[in-house]
Design an enzyme around this catalytic site. Structure first.
Site, PDB file in Angstrom:
ATOM      1  CG  ASP A 161      -2.040  -1.071   1.428  1.00  0.00           C
ATOM      2  OD1 ASP A 161      -2.184  -1.722   0.363  1.00  0.00           O
ATOM      3  OD2 ASP A 161      -2.405  -1.244   1.563  1.00  0.00           O
ATOM      4  CG  ASP A 181      -3.202  -4.935  -3.251  1.00  0.00           C
ATOM      5  OD1 ASP A 181      -3.344  -5.415  -4.257  1.00  0.00           O
ATOM      6  OD2 ASP A 181      -3.770  -5.382  -1.973  1.00  0.00           O
TER       7      ASP A 181
END
Length: 333
Positions: A161, A181
Site C-alpha cells: 500500500d 496493492d
C-alpha cells in the site's frame, strides 16, 4: 547551543525574500529546521505557499492542509516515517491503513516535486515475525479533499500500500516502488512516464499486485497508466506478479474498480493471466469475490515480455475505445 539551534530552525521555517528563479516562501534544511514548522507557517499565511527542502532526511509524519501548496525537494531530499496499520497512535488507539502515511494530503491544488517519500516501517521484519495486520504502510496518501493533486519527478517507497489515491491526481515521471496493492484507491488518476517497480521480498511465494482500484461504478475512469515502465528489483522472478485486482473497499457494492495500462513497457515478472480477483464481505455477511470480468481492467498497445494478450481475463481495448483514455478525459487538467 540549544537556543541558537532553535532560533536557526525557526528562521528557516519563516518566509524568505523571493529570489530570481527561486520564489520560495520557506526554505528548510533538515539539519536545522523541520517541514512541520514550515507547514504551520503556511497554514498561518492563508494563501498558496512554496516550500523548498534542502538535501537530507526529514523524519516526520505530516499532513498538508494548505490549498495551493508547492513542496519542492532537492537532490537527496528524503521524507520518511515508519508507521503501519495496527501500530499505536500517540494518545491511544492504532493507525488504520489510510492514517499510516508518511505524508498525507488533505487540501486541493497541492504540488509535490523532486521528493523521495518513504514509509520506513520494517515490512520484511514484520512478515518474518508474523507481526502486523498485513503490514499496510503508506508512503503518500492523497485524501478526498486533495482534488487537482500533482506529483512530479518524485520517488515513493514502500512495500504494501505504498501510494493511496482518493482524489483527482496527475503523476508524472515518478518512481513508485512496492509489492502488495502498492498503487490503490478510488481516484481518477493519470500516471505518465512513471517507473513502477515491484520489490523483492525474501521467501515470498508470490510478489503481489501492482494496482488495486476501488473506483466508484458511476466514475468512468480510475487508475490509468500511460507510457509507464513496469520493472522489478533483482530476485523477483518471471511470472510472479499480478497487474492488479479490483478492490471493493468495505464491501461497498457501488465500487467497481477501473484500471488501464496504455502503451506501457512491461517486464516478464507480470503474470500471463494479468489480473486476479479480490475478496470482500457482501451485504449478507458472506465472503465473496470481485473478479476481473466484473471490473473494468484494460490494456492497450503495451510492449515487453510481460505484455498482453494472454489469458481470458486480460482484456484489450479496441483502438476506438482507447481514444476515450486521454489525460483530459481522465482528470480534466
Amino acid at each position: 547551543m540549544i537556543a541558537r539551534r532553535t532560533l536557526l530552525a525557526s528562521a528557516l521555517a519563516l518566509p524568505l525574500p523571493a529570489r530570481a528563479g527561486e520564489p520560495w516562501d520557506a526554505v528548510v534544511d533538515p539539519a536545522t529546521g523541520t517541514l512541520g514548522a514550515a507547514l504551520a507557517q503556511a497554514e498561518k499565511a492563508g494563501r498558496p505557499f512554496r516550500i523548498l527542502l534542502r538535501p537530507g532526511i526529514f523524519t516526520e509524519k505530516l499532513t498538508v492542509r494548505v490549498p495551493g501548496l508547492t513542496l519542492q525537494g532537492s537532490p537527496g531530499t528524503v521524507l520518511q516515517y515508519g508507521t503501519a496499520a495496527g501500530t499505536a497512535k500517540p494518545g491511544g488507539g492504532s493507525w488504520g491503513t489510510g492514517g499510516s502515511g508518511t505524508l498525507a494530503i488533505a487540501a486541493p491544488n497541492v504540488t509535490l516535486r523532486g521528493l523521495t517519500i518513504r514509509n520506513s516501517f520494517d515490512y520484511i521484519g514484520a512478515r518474518r515475525d508474523g507481526a502486523g495486520n498485513g503490514a499496510q504502510a503508506v508512503a503518500l496518501a492523497v485524501g478526498r479533499e486533495a482534488d487537482h493533486m500533482i506529483v512530479d519527478r518524485c520517488v515513493l517507497l514502500g512495500y504494501q500500500d505504498s501510494f493511496y489515491l482518493q482524489a483527482r491526481s496527475l503523476i508524472t515521471d515518478t518512481r513508485i516502488v512496492g509489492g502488495v496493492d502498492f498503487i490503490f484507491g478510488g481516484a481518477a488518476a493519470w500516471f505518465e512516464g512513471c517507473e513502477i517497480v515491484t520489490r523483492y521480498v525474501p521467501n515470498a511465494d508470490g510478489f503481489g499486485y501492482v494496482a488495486a482500484p476501488s473506483t466508484p461504478a458511476a466514475q468512468e475512469f480510475g487508475l490509468v497508466f500511460s507510457r509507464c515502465r513496469l520493472r522489478r528489483e533483482a530476485g523477483v522472478p518471471d511470472g510472479s506478479t499480478w497487474l492488479g485486482r479490483p478492490w471493493r473497499a468495505g464491501g461497498n457494492m457501488a465500487l467497481m474498480g477501473q484500471a488501464a495500462f496504455l502503451q506501457c513497457w512491461i517486464d516478464a515478472h507480470i503474470r500471463r493471466e494479468g489480473w486476479t480477483w479480490m475478496g470482500y464481505k457482501g451485504p449478507d455477511g458472506e465472503q465473496r469475490r470481485l473478479t476481473p470480468p466484473e471490473a473494468r481492467l484494460w490494456e492497450f498497445g503495451n510492449a515487453g515480455p510481460g505484455a498482453a494478450p494472454a489469458g481470458a481475463d486480460r482484456r484489450l481495448l479496441t483502438a476506438e475505445a482507447a481514444k476515450r483514455f486521454t489525460r483530459a478525459n481522465v482528470i480534466g487538467f
